[in-house]
Design an enzyme around this catalytic site. Structure first.
Site, PDB file in Angstrom:
ATOM      1  N   LYS A 193       0.628  -1.176   0.110  1.00  0.00           N
ATOM      2  CA  LYS A 193       0.208  -0.022  -0.093  1.00  0.00           C
ATOM      3  C   LYS A 193       0.738   1.184  -0.015  1.00  0.00           C
ATOM      4  O   LYS A 193       1.354   1.559   1.115  1.00  0.00           O
ATOM      5  CB  LYS A 193      -1.007   0.082   1.259  1.00  0.00           C
ATOM      6  CG  LYS A 193      -1.785   1.488   1.491  1.00  0.00           C
ATOM      7  CD  LYS A 193      -2.723   1.615   2.588  1.00  0.00           C
ATOM      8  CE  LYS A 193      -1.932   2.342   3.408  1.00  0.00           C
ATOM      9  NZ  LYS A 193      -1.873   3.734   2.889  1.00  0.00           N
ATOM     10  N   GLY A 252       6.646   4.424   8.977  1.00  0.00           N
ATOM     11  CA  GLY A 252       5.995   5.704   9.272  1.00  0.00           C
ATOM     12  C   GLY A 252       6.081   6.047  10.759  1.00  0.00           C
ATOM     13  O   GLY A 252       7.067   5.934  11.256  1.00  0.00           O
ATOM     14  N   SER A 253       4.864   6.403  11.124  1.00  0.00           N
ATOM     15  CA  SER A 253       4.998   7.109  12.470  1.00  0.00           C
ATOM     16  C   SER A 253       4.925   6.018  13.792  1.00  0.00           C
ATOM     17  O   SER A 253       4.644   4.755  13.394  1.00  0.00           O
ATOM     18  CB  SER A 253       3.842   7.901  13.189  1.00  0.00           C
ATOM     19  OG  SER A 253       2.665   7.194  12.938  1.00  0.00           O
ATOM     20  N   THR A 254       5.449   6.295  14.850  1.00  0.00           N
ATOM     21  CA  THR A 254       5.736   5.310  16.069  1.00  0.00           C
ATOM     22  C   THR A 254       4.325   4.764  16.326  1.00  0.00           C
ATOM     23  O   THR A 254       3.859   3.611  16.486  1.00  0.00           O
ATOM     24  CB  THR A 254       6.551   5.804  17.099  1.00  0.00           C
ATOM     25  OG1 THR A 254       7.901   6.152  16.431  1.00  0.00           O
ATOM     26  CG2 THR A 254       6.503   4.943  18.115  1.00  0.00           C
ATOM     27  N   GLU A 270       9.884   0.574  10.801  1.00  0.00           N
ATOM     28  CA  GLU A 270      10.866   1.592  10.519  1.00  0.00           C
ATOM     29  C   GLU A 270      10.098   2.829  10.777  1.00  0.00           C
ATOM     30  O   GLU A 270       9.282   3.457  10.123  1.00  0.00           O
ATOM     31  CB  GLU A 270      11.328   1.691   8.889  1.00  0.00           C
ATOM     32  CG  GLU A 270      12.689   2.526   8.605  1.00  0.00           C
ATOM     33  CD  GLU A 270      13.844   1.787   9.298  1.00  0.00           C
ATOM     34  OE1 GLU A 270      14.188   2.245  10.360  1.00  0.00           O
ATOM     35  OE2 GLU A 270      14.370   0.371   8.601  1.00  0.00           O
ATOM     36  N   CYS A 289      12.903  10.751   8.340  1.00  0.00           N
ATOM     37  CA  CYS A 289      12.772  10.101   9.833  1.00  0.00           C
ATOM     38  C   CYS A 289      14.330  10.294  10.611  1.00  0.00           C
ATOM     39  O   CYS A 289      14.236  10.512  11.749  1.00  0.00           O
ATOM     40  CB  CYS A 289      12.479   8.766   9.414  1.00  0.00           C
ATOM     41  SG  CYS A 289      13.432   7.896   8.365  1.00  0.00           S
ATOM     42  N   GLU A 302       8.791  14.069  17.284  1.00  0.00           N
ATOM     43  CA  GLU A 302       9.065  14.108  15.846  1.00  0.00           C
ATOM     44  C   GLU A 302       8.234  15.279  15.148  1.00  0.00           C
ATOM     45  O   GLU A 302       7.142  14.976  15.132  1.00  0.00           O
ATOM     46  CB  GLU A 302       8.894  12.880  15.244  1.00  0.00           C
ATOM     47  CG  GLU A 302       9.309  12.907  13.784  1.00  0.00           C
ATOM     48  CD  GLU A 302       9.296  11.416  12.985  1.00  0.00           C
ATOM     49  OE1 GLU A 302       8.495  10.840  13.080  1.00  0.00           O
ATOM     50  OE2 GLU A 302      10.367  11.243  12.343  1.00  0.00           O
TER      51      GLU A 302
HETATM   52  P1  NDP Z   1       1.280   7.390   9.727  1.00  0.00           P
HETATM   53  O1  NDP Z   1       2.370   6.601  10.250  1.00  0.00           O
HETATM   54  O2  NDP Z   1       0.131   7.433  10.190  1.00  0.00           O
HETATM   55  O3  NDP Z   1       1.081   6.913   8.098  1.00  0.00           O
HETATM   56  C1  NDP Z   1       2.059   6.071   7.207  1.00  0.00           C
HETATM   57  C2  NDP Z   1       1.288   5.016   6.543  1.00  0.00           C
HETATM   58  O4  NDP Z   1       0.638   4.074   7.400  1.00  0.00           O
HETATM   59  C3  NDP Z   1       0.186   5.890   5.524  1.00  0.00           C
HETATM   60  O5  NDP Z   1       0.132   5.015   4.517  1.00  0.00           O
HETATM   61  C4  NDP Z   1      -0.935   5.403   6.322  1.00  0.00           C
HETATM   62  O6  NDP Z   1      -2.290   5.604   5.582  1.00  0.00           O
HETATM   63  C5  NDP Z   1      -0.746   3.996   6.911  1.00  0.00           C
HETATM   64  N1  NDP Z   1      -1.608   3.884   8.008  1.00  0.00           N
HETATM   65  C6  NDP Z   1      -2.011   4.689   8.851  1.00  0.00           C
HETATM   66  N2  NDP Z   1      -2.766   3.996  10.002  1.00  0.00           N
HETATM   67  C7  NDP Z   1      -2.647   2.684   9.743  1.00  0.00           C
HETATM   68  C8  NDP Z   1      -3.098   1.449  10.382  1.00  0.00           C
HETATM   69  N3  NDP Z   1      -3.670   1.696  11.610  1.00  0.00           N
HETATM   70  N4  NDP Z   1      -2.723   0.148   9.799  1.00  0.00           N
HETATM   71  C9  NDP Z   1      -1.938   0.167   8.745  1.00  0.00           C
HETATM   72  N5  NDP Z   1      -1.585   1.404   7.909  1.00  0.00           N
HETATM   73  C10 NDP Z   1      -1.847   2.591   8.655  1.00  0.00           C
HETATM   74  O7  NDP Z   1       2.061   8.684   9.169  1.00  0.00           O
HETATM   75  P2  NDP Z   1       1.316  10.298   8.658  1.00  0.00           P
HETATM   76  O8  NDP Z   1       1.332   9.992   7.229  1.00  0.00           O
HETATM   77  O9  NDP Z   1       0.013  10.193   9.072  1.00  0.00           O
HETATM   78  O10 NDP Z   1       2.319  11.282   9.238  1.00  0.00           O
HETATM   79  C11 NDP Z   1       2.126  11.469  10.703  1.00  0.00           C
HETATM   80  C12 NDP Z   1       3.701  11.504  11.279  1.00  0.00           C
HETATM   81  O11 NDP Z   1       4.204  10.390  11.305  1.00  0.00           O
HETATM   82  C13 NDP Z   1       4.519  12.281  10.758  1.00  0.00           C
HETATM   83  O12 NDP Z   1       4.379  13.788  11.205  1.00  0.00           O
HETATM   84  C14 NDP Z   1       5.857  12.029  10.959  1.00  0.00           C
HETATM   85  O13 NDP Z   1       6.142  12.131  12.302  1.00  0.00           O
HETATM   86  C15 NDP Z   1       5.650  10.376  10.965  1.00  0.00           C
HETATM   87  N6  NDP Z   1       6.000   9.835   9.777  1.00  0.00           N
HETATM   88  C16 NDP Z   1       7.152   9.357   9.878  1.00  0.00           C
HETATM   89  C17 NDP Z   1       7.725   8.473   8.389  1.00  0.00           C
HETATM   90  C18 NDP Z   1       9.335   8.082   8.568  1.00  0.00           C
HETATM   91  O14 NDP Z   1       9.904   7.967   7.602  1.00  0.00           O
HETATM   92  N7  NDP Z   1       9.544   7.398   9.685  1.00  0.00           N
HETATM   93  C19 NDP Z   1       7.138   8.661   7.463  1.00  0.00           C
HETATM   94  C20 NDP Z   1       5.758   9.378   7.476  1.00  0.00           C
HETATM   95  C21 NDP Z   1       5.321   9.790   8.622  1.00  0.00           C
HETATM   96  P3  NDP Z   1      -3.043   6.961   5.909  1.00  0.00           P
HETATM   97  O15 NDP Z   1      -2.162   7.936   5.282  1.00  0.00           O
HETATM   98  O16 NDP Z   1      -4.238   6.840   4.814  1.00  0.00           O
HETATM   99  O17 NDP Z   1      -3.283   7.051   7.224  1.00  0.00           O
END
Ligand code: NDP
Length: 495
Positions: free
Chosen positions: A192, A245-247, A268, A302, A399
């Protein structure tokens, strides 16, 4: 800001061709079963680029069945390993041939400057596929001398169907970091891409089909986390989920995996990385390293070095130089060759960043530069520097994921190490010094997955990357990254 007076010099390619906007399942482009779509938006203007099929749980089901059937047919797992490598090399070649279009899509959808998308993101994406292509016929186990009359050996086998959920900050590169090792190890994938940036991932999907990958090996499902993402994390027939993505979301995914089939989980996650500048460092190099470490990719990285610890004796000089550098930063049209910083990914993220900026002043940090949204269309903000920050402040602990640097003075090596480690995160760190012994002492003392000395953000496919503590539980890239996509099987034969 300089960008507001500058005449744009567009470096966009002639083509504005968009890729497929449907789901890729079993090498076919199809609508979501529900017929639902979502708009993907250009963050430089806030305008819709196009609508994209929105994957739902039923679509995840179809994709998992396709990936499972491909495994059963053995068209990937049992393909000659060198042939798997050839297809990955072929994909890398196609990526380079389509570099301009891919960079254009990345800039349009994500907002990063086009010249960076082309020279960094596309280049590194092709390099990542090539690196793992080379591994395909070098993934092997060991023979183990056990007591008794036995032949004992291990095999590294694919885990099976891998669910992958990737973020929006490096859409094409994060796709490569996840897809390339999973495919090299013989797995099939249901991925995804973020609903904020699906376009480059879909174009790569077209190139995967063009390269000749067998049906069902790579399935791409753009969609929302709450629907497609959750369905992947909970699916009983997915063997592993890999997430960046986020923690907070990482925690939810781990819970979903535990509550379903105990699938393997690779996370990650976020960071709040320290970048420590000692008085004996090459100051200009350190200023440039701190600047790039905090502001690259609009600060949406990140491993961004957002906590810059500066030895007290050079603190004022450093501040003067870093503010001067930030003042020159060109923020604006991402298709302009001079632009260094494009828009933030969207209104919600920009609002979140500006909330931190406001709160920093309440906490007592001093705004040394920036802090404002640009008065123009799109989601642009100034590079922002806070000084006199204390490590316990929210801006130093959470973050922010935007172009916000915290500068903190220090006087003592032990104290700065303690503060650098005083965070829930442990993704990366930087240290700037000419003292070799000190450099290695810092590298050993920092609790983070990567330590850069006299450099920052040096990320290559052959070196592992990942987090200590709440920054994650795995390593991507390198041999370590590859091994996370294999199961070890021990075979013992009585002689
Ligand atoms: P998220 O961690 O919420 O989202 C990352 C991905 O996971 C998106 O594709 C999201 O889809 C998906 N996702 C969200 N909730 C679920 C779930 N319950 N089960 C499975 N997949 C899910 O990050 P955000 O984009 O909302 O950004 C928020 C914060 O996250 C940022 O401000 C930053 O601090 C951090 N972040 C960190 C990253 C890194 O590289 N470590 C990268 C991106 C964000 P959807 O967008 O539809 O929710």
């Amino acid at each position: 800001m300089p960008s507001e007076v500058m005449q744009p010099v567009s470096c966009a390619p002639e083509t504005n061709a968009l890729p497929q906007t449907k789901l890729l399942i079993n090498n076919e482009w199809c609508s979501s079963v529900s017929g639902e779509t979502f708009a993907t938006v250009n963050p430089a203007t806030g305008e819709e680029i196009c609508r994209v099929a929105s994957a739902q749980a039923e679509d995840v089901e179809r994709a998992v069945q396709a990936a499972r059937a491909a495994l059963a047919r053995g068209t990937w797992r049992k393909l000659n390993a060198s042939e798997r490598g050839r297809l990955l090399y072929q994909l890398a070649d196609l990526i380079e041939e389509n570099a301009e279009q891919l960079a254009m899509l990345e800039t349009l959808d994500n907002g990063k400057p086009y010249h960076i998308a082309k020279n960094l993101d596309v280049t590194k994406t092709a390099a990542c596929y090539r690196y793992f292509a080379g591994w395909c016929d070098k993934i092997h186990g060991k023979t183990i001398p056990i007591d008794g009359s036995f032949l004992c050996y291990t095999r590294l086998e694919p885990i099976g169907v891998i669910g992958q959920i990737i973020p929006w900050n490096y859409p094409m590169l994060m796709q490569a970091w996840k897809l390339a090792p999973a495919l090299a190890a013989g797995n099939t994938v249901v991925m995804k891409p973020s609903e904020l940036t699906p376009l480059s991932a879909l174009r790569i999907g077209e190139l995967i089909v063009e390269a000749g990958f067998p049906e069902g090996v790579v399935n791409l499902l753009p969609g929302y986390g709450s629907t497609a993402g959750t369905a992947i994390a909970r699916h009983p027939d997915i063997d592993k989920v890999a997430f960046t993505g986020s923690t907070a979301t990482g925690r939810a995914i781990q819970e979903a995996a535990a509550g379903s089939n105990l699938k393997r989980v690779s996370l990650e996650l976020g960071g709040k990385s320290p970048n420590i500048i000692f008085a004996d460092a090459d100051l200009d190099a350190a200023v440039q390293g701190a600047y790039a470490g905090a502001f690259s990719n609009q600060g949406q990285v990140c491993c961004a070095g957002t906590r810059v610890f500066v030895e007290r004796s050079i603190y004022d000089k450093f501040l003067e130089k870093i503010v001067a550098r930030a003042r020159e930063r060109v923020v604006g049209d991402p298709f302009d060759t001079k632009t260094e910083q494009g828009p933030q990914i969207g209104e919600a993220q920009l609002h979140r960043i500006l909330g931190y900026v406001e709160y920093a002043s309440v906490e007592g940090a001093t705004l040394a530069y920036g802090g404002r949204r640009l008065a123009r269309q799109g989601y642009f903000m100034e590079p922002t520097i806070f000084c006199d920050v204390r490590n316990e402040m929210r801006i130093a602990q959470e973050e922010i994921f935007g172009p916000v640097m915290c500068v903190l003075p220090f006087t003592d090596m032990d104290a700065v190490i303690e503060q650098a480690n005083d965070t829930q995160f442990g993704l990366a760190a930087g240290a700037w010094t000419r003292d070799v012994a000190r450099a290695h002492s810092v590298a050993a003392a920092i609790r983070a997955g990567t330590v850069w000395i006299n450099c920052y953000n040096v990320l290559v496919p052959s070196a592992p990357f990942g987090g200590f503590k709440q920054s994650g539980n795995t390593r991507e890239l390198g041999e370590d990254g590859l091994l996370h996509y294999s199961e070890v099987k021990t075979v013992t034969l009585k002689l």
